[in-house]
Scaffold this active site. Structure first.
Site, PDB file in Angstrom:
ATOM      1  N   SER A  15       0.809  -1.227   0.000  1.00  0.00           N
ATOM      2  CA  SER A  15       0.000   0.000   0.000  1.00  0.00           C
ATOM      3  C   SER A  15       0.842   1.278   0.000  1.00  0.00           C
ATOM      4  O   SER A  15       0.500   2.234  -0.717  1.00  0.00           O
ATOM      5  CB  SER A  15      -0.966  -0.009   1.188  1.00  0.00           C
ATOM      6  OG  SER A  15      -1.913  -1.028   1.005  1.00  0.00           O
ATOM      7  N   LYS A  64      -9.462  -5.804  10.351  1.00  0.00           N
ATOM      8  CA  LYS A  64     -10.571  -5.378   9.487  1.00  0.00           C
ATOM      9  C   LYS A  64     -11.946  -5.471  10.145  1.00  0.00           C
ATOM     10  O   LYS A  64     -12.830  -4.680   9.819  1.00  0.00           O
ATOM     11  CB  LYS A  64     -10.580  -6.204   8.187  1.00  0.00           C
ATOM     12  CG  LYS A  64      -9.503  -5.790   7.208  1.00  0.00           C
ATOM     13  CD  LYS A  64      -9.656  -6.536   5.886  1.00  0.00           C
ATOM     14  CE  LYS A  64      -8.662  -6.024   4.866  1.00  0.00           C
ATOM     15  NZ  LYS A  64      -8.872  -6.587   3.536  1.00  0.00           N
ATOM     16  N   ASP A 101     -12.814  -3.202  -0.786  1.00  0.00           N
ATOM     17  CA  ASP A 101     -12.270  -4.463  -1.323  1.00  0.00           C
ATOM     18  C   ASP A 101     -13.174  -5.048  -2.415  1.00  0.00           C
ATOM     19  O   ASP A 101     -12.695  -5.563  -3.423  1.00  0.00           O
ATOM     20  CB  ASP A 101     -12.110  -5.501  -0.205  1.00  0.00           C
ATOM     21  CG  ASP A 101     -10.830  -5.302   0.588  1.00  0.00           C
ATOM     22  OD1 ASP A 101      -9.867  -4.733   0.043  1.00  0.00           O
ATOM     23  OD2 ASP A 101     -10.794  -5.720   1.763  1.00  0.00           O
ATOM     24  N   GLY A 127     -13.467 -20.673  -0.222  1.00  0.00           N
ATOM     25  CA  GLY A 127     -13.017 -19.961   0.977  1.00  0.00           C
ATOM     26  C   GLY A 127     -14.152 -19.198   1.623  1.00  0.00           C
ATOM     27  O   GLY A 127     -15.117 -18.798   0.948  1.00  0.00           O
ATOM     28  N   GLY A 129     -13.246 -16.935   4.486  1.00  0.00           N
ATOM     29  CA  GLY A 129     -12.548 -16.081   5.455  1.00  0.00           C
ATOM     30  C   GLY A 129     -12.934 -14.626   5.270  1.00  0.00           C
ATOM     31  O   GLY A 129     -13.970 -14.300   4.665  1.00  0.00           O
ATOM     32  N   ALA A 131     -11.640 -12.199   3.406  1.00  0.00           N
ATOM     33  CA  ALA A 131     -11.676 -11.682   2.032  1.00  0.00           C
ATOM     34  C   ALA A 131     -12.918 -12.177   1.281  1.00  0.00           C
ATOM     35  O   ALA A 131     -13.472 -11.457   0.441  1.00  0.00           O
ATOM     36  CB  ALA A 131     -10.410 -12.104   1.290  1.00  0.00           C
ATOM     37  N   TYR A 216      -2.009 -12.842  -4.670  1.00  0.00           N
ATOM     38  CA  TYR A 216      -1.177 -12.144  -5.676  1.00  0.00           C
ATOM     39  C   TYR A 216       0.322 -12.396  -5.492  1.00  0.00           C
ATOM     40  O   TYR A 216       1.145 -11.820  -6.201  1.00  0.00           O
ATOM     41  CB  TYR A 216      -1.475 -10.638  -5.694  1.00  0.00           C
ATOM     42  CG  TYR A 216      -1.298  -9.972  -4.361  1.00  0.00           C
ATOM     43  CD1 TYR A 216      -0.053  -9.572  -3.906  1.00  0.00           C
ATOM     44  CD2 TYR A 216      -2.393  -9.748  -3.538  1.00  0.00           C
ATOM     45  CE1 TYR A 216       0.110  -8.967  -2.677  1.00  0.00           C
ATOM     46  CE2 TYR A 216      -2.262  -9.142  -2.311  1.00  0.00           C
ATOM     47  CZ  TYR A 216      -0.999  -8.761  -1.893  1.00  0.00           C
ATOM     48  OH  TYR A 216      -0.861  -8.174  -0.659  1.00  0.00           O
TER      49      TYR A 216
HETATM   50  P1  NAP Z   1      -8.548 -15.658   6.321  1.00  0.00           P
HETATM   51  O1  NAP Z   1      -9.659 -14.842   6.868  1.00  0.00           O
HETATM   52  O2  NAP Z   1      -7.503 -16.180   7.238  1.00  0.00           O
HETATM   53  O3  NAP Z   1      -9.242 -16.916   5.560  1.00  0.00           O
HETATM   54  C1  NAP Z   1      -8.432 -17.917   4.994  1.00  0.00           C
HETATM   55  C2  NAP Z   1      -9.302 -18.842   4.150  1.00  0.00           C
HETATM   56  O4  NAP Z   1      -8.436 -19.735   3.441  1.00  0.00           O
HETATM   57  C3  NAP Z   1     -10.274 -19.704   4.958  1.00  0.00           C
HETATM   58  O5  NAP Z   1     -11.452 -19.874   4.206  1.00  0.00           O
HETATM   59  C4  NAP Z   1      -9.499 -21.013   5.082  1.00  0.00           C
HETATM   60  O6  NAP Z   1     -10.309 -22.138   5.273  1.00  0.00           O
HETATM   61  C5  NAP Z   1      -8.849 -21.077   3.727  1.00  0.00           C
HETATM   62  N1  NAP Z   1      -7.668 -21.930   3.647  1.00  0.00           N
HETATM   63  C6  NAP Z   1      -6.453 -21.712   4.201  1.00  0.00           C
HETATM   64  N2  NAP Z   1      -5.602 -22.690   3.866  1.00  0.00           N
HETATM   65  C7  NAP Z   1      -6.302 -23.568   3.074  1.00  0.00           C
HETATM   66  C8  NAP Z   1      -5.981 -24.787   2.409  1.00  0.00           C
HETATM   67  N3  NAP Z   1      -4.750 -25.323   2.478  1.00  0.00           N
HETATM   68  N4  NAP Z   1      -6.943 -25.386   1.674  1.00  0.00           N
HETATM   69  C9  NAP Z   1      -8.181 -24.859   1.593  1.00  0.00           C
HETATM   70  N5  NAP Z   1      -8.558 -23.716   2.206  1.00  0.00           N
HETATM   71  C10 NAP Z   1      -7.617 -23.080   2.932  1.00  0.00           C
HETATM   72  O7  NAP Z   1      -7.756 -14.882   5.174  1.00  0.00           O
HETATM   73  P2  NAP Z   1      -8.319 -13.750   4.176  1.00  0.00           P
HETATM   74  O8  NAP Z   1      -8.136 -12.425   4.784  1.00  0.00           O
HETATM   75  O9  NAP Z   1      -9.671 -14.166   3.752  1.00  0.00           O
HETATM   76  O10 NAP Z   1      -7.270 -13.859   2.966  1.00  0.00           O
HETATM   77  C11 NAP Z   1      -7.247 -14.983   2.117  1.00  0.00           C
HETATM   78  C12 NAP Z   1      -6.267 -14.744   0.977  1.00  0.00           C
HETATM   79  O11 NAP Z   1      -6.701 -13.635   0.188  1.00  0.00           O
HETATM   80  C13 NAP Z   1      -4.850 -14.410   1.410  1.00  0.00           C
HETATM   81  O12 NAP Z   1      -3.955 -15.080   0.548  1.00  0.00           O
HETATM   82  C14 NAP Z   1      -4.734 -12.917   1.185  1.00  0.00           C
HETATM   83  O13 NAP Z   1      -3.422 -12.495   0.877  1.00  0.00           O
HETATM   84  C15 NAP Z   1      -5.621 -12.746  -0.042  1.00  0.00           C
HETATM   85  N6  NAP Z   1      -6.191 -11.382  -0.149  1.00  0.00           N
HETATM   86  C16 NAP Z   1      -5.963 -10.697  -1.298  1.00  0.00           C
HETATM   87  C17 NAP Z   1      -6.486  -9.426  -1.441  1.00  0.00           C
HETATM   88  C18 NAP Z   1      -6.226  -8.654  -2.711  1.00  0.00           C
HETATM   89  O14 NAP Z   1      -6.416  -7.431  -2.703  1.00  0.00           O
HETATM   90  N7  NAP Z   1      -5.842  -9.298  -3.796  1.00  0.00           N
HETATM   91  C19 NAP Z   1      -7.248  -8.851  -0.416  1.00  0.00           C
HETATM   92  C20 NAP Z   1      -7.474  -9.593   0.757  1.00  0.00           C
HETATM   93  C21 NAP Z   1      -6.929 -10.870   0.872  1.00  0.00           C
HETATM   94  P3  NAP Z   1     -10.728 -22.606   6.748  1.00  0.00           P
HETATM   95  O15 NAP Z   1     -11.910 -21.781   7.121  1.00  0.00           O
HETATM   96  O16 NAP Z   1     -11.052 -24.036   6.580  1.00  0.00           O
HETATM   97  O17 NAP Z   1      -9.532 -22.383   7.628  1.00  0.00           O
END
Ligand code: NAP
Length: 273
Positions: A15, A64, A101, A127, A129, A131, A216
């Site tokens: 950022s 967040k 987002d 997913g 989580g 995001a 990314y």
């Molecule tokens: P989070 O709240 O920790 O959620 C993680 C999610 O990934 C959960 O649904 C989790 O499932 C799942 N997961 C983790 N490891 C896994 C695996 N080996 N197999 C299957 N599912 C798995 O994280 P978040 O904030 O949502 O972020 C998720 C991803 O999005 C990250 O990589 C982050 O960098 C990316 N992101 C990108 C942007 C962008 O602007 N491009 C913005 C935000 C986030 P469970 O519920 O079963 O644990």
């Protein structure tokens, strides 16, 4: 403008690079940095930074959701999503929370795959989580006729689906659901550098299905590479990161900035390091 990204950790955040590029490009006086706030220290940390004159904040993991309670006003979209990624503090010290987002996601799709029509078929979201909340909202806002959530932990899929009035399925059924999808979005952390790969086979996908990965780092995830080899259009996660920052910058400065090739190139160079 005095703005910062707050989170823990924030050392890796892109950022500052994005917002400082725009400050320079649009000749807006100000600065943007990164401030780590430990979990449990959010209230004091935010108050201290506001005291120091910060009026703009990008909010990242793990704050967040917790930051919602510290805002005087939360806009309707952020309330619906249940998370804030942008804060603006006005002259009277009133703290306003927003979510950009979802816009980042839909705009990144419109930029990378302008011919894609969100209304053309069901969306499969991998997913449930933080995001995923913004992605589900973005898909609904863009007119996806149906959204299906598949998450490794079923309870979380059920809860998120309930909140948004969409469907959920067992993680084991994701391949079957993929066959009917118009768009598949990976919102899991799987496939990210240092994490296990995403277990998902693209072979069932329709050739005109769009495949998006919000991870990314790496830029071209194994999911995107296999989908492209299968003949599907793909959208990288970097676009979401870039486009979510645009309305935030506009809220703080009044200027809606553009995502330029130069900026994208700078980020790619940084990601290589
Ligand atoms: P989070 O709240 O920790 O959620 C993680 C999610 O990934 C959960 O649904 C989790 O499932 C799942 N997961 C983790 N490891 C896994 C695996 N080996 N197999 C299957 N599912 C798995 O994280 P978040 O904030 O949502 O972020 C998720 C991803 O999005 C990250 O990589 C982050 O960098 C990316 N992101 C990108 C942007 C962008 O602007 N491009 C913005 C935000 C986030 P469970 O519920 O079963 O644990």
């Amino acid at each position: 403008m005095k703005a910062t990204v707050i989170g823990c950790p924030v050392g890796h955040s892109l950022s500052p690079l994005i917002h400082n590029y725009w400050l320079k490009k649009y000749q807006v006086e100000g600065r943007y940095d990164a401030q780590e706030i430990q979990p449990g220290q959010l209230k004091e940390g935010l108050a201290r930074l506001i005291e120091q004159g910060y009026t703009g904040f990008s909010v990242t993991i793990p704050h967040k959701q917790a930051v919602m309670d510290l805002c005087d006003v939360v806009d309707d979209t952020a309330k619906r999503i249940g998370a804030i990624n942008c804060i603006a503090v006005d002259r009277d010290g009133r703290i306003e929370g927003l979510n950009t987002d979802w816009f980042g996601f839909t705009e990144s799709v419109r930029e990378a795959a302008p011919e894609f029509d969100f209304t053309s078929g069901p969306a499969l979201v991998l997913g449930a989580g933080g995001a995923a909340r913004a992605i589900v909202y973005g898909l609904q806002h863009a007119g996806a006729p149906k959204t299906i959530i598949a998450n490794r932990t079923l309870d979380k899929a059920r809860e998120l689906a309930g909140e948004f009035g969409v469907e959920y399925i067992d993680w084991a059924d994701r391949q079957k659901a993929a066959a009917g999808a118009g768009v598949v979005v990976n919102t899991t952390a799987a496939g990210m550098t240092g994490k296990p790969p995403l277990e998902f086979d693209v072979k069932n996908l329709k050739k005109d299905a769009l495949v998006c990965d919000i991870v990314y780092s790496p830029l071209r995830t194994a999911l995107l590479e296999s989908a492209a080899a299968h003949g599907n259009m793909t959208v990288e996660g970097l676009g979401m990161l870039l486009h979510q920052a645009r309305p935030a910058f506009e809220r703080w400065t009044g200027v809606l900035p553009a995502v330029t090739d130069e900026l994208r190139h700078m980020l790619l160079e940084k990601l290589k390091k």
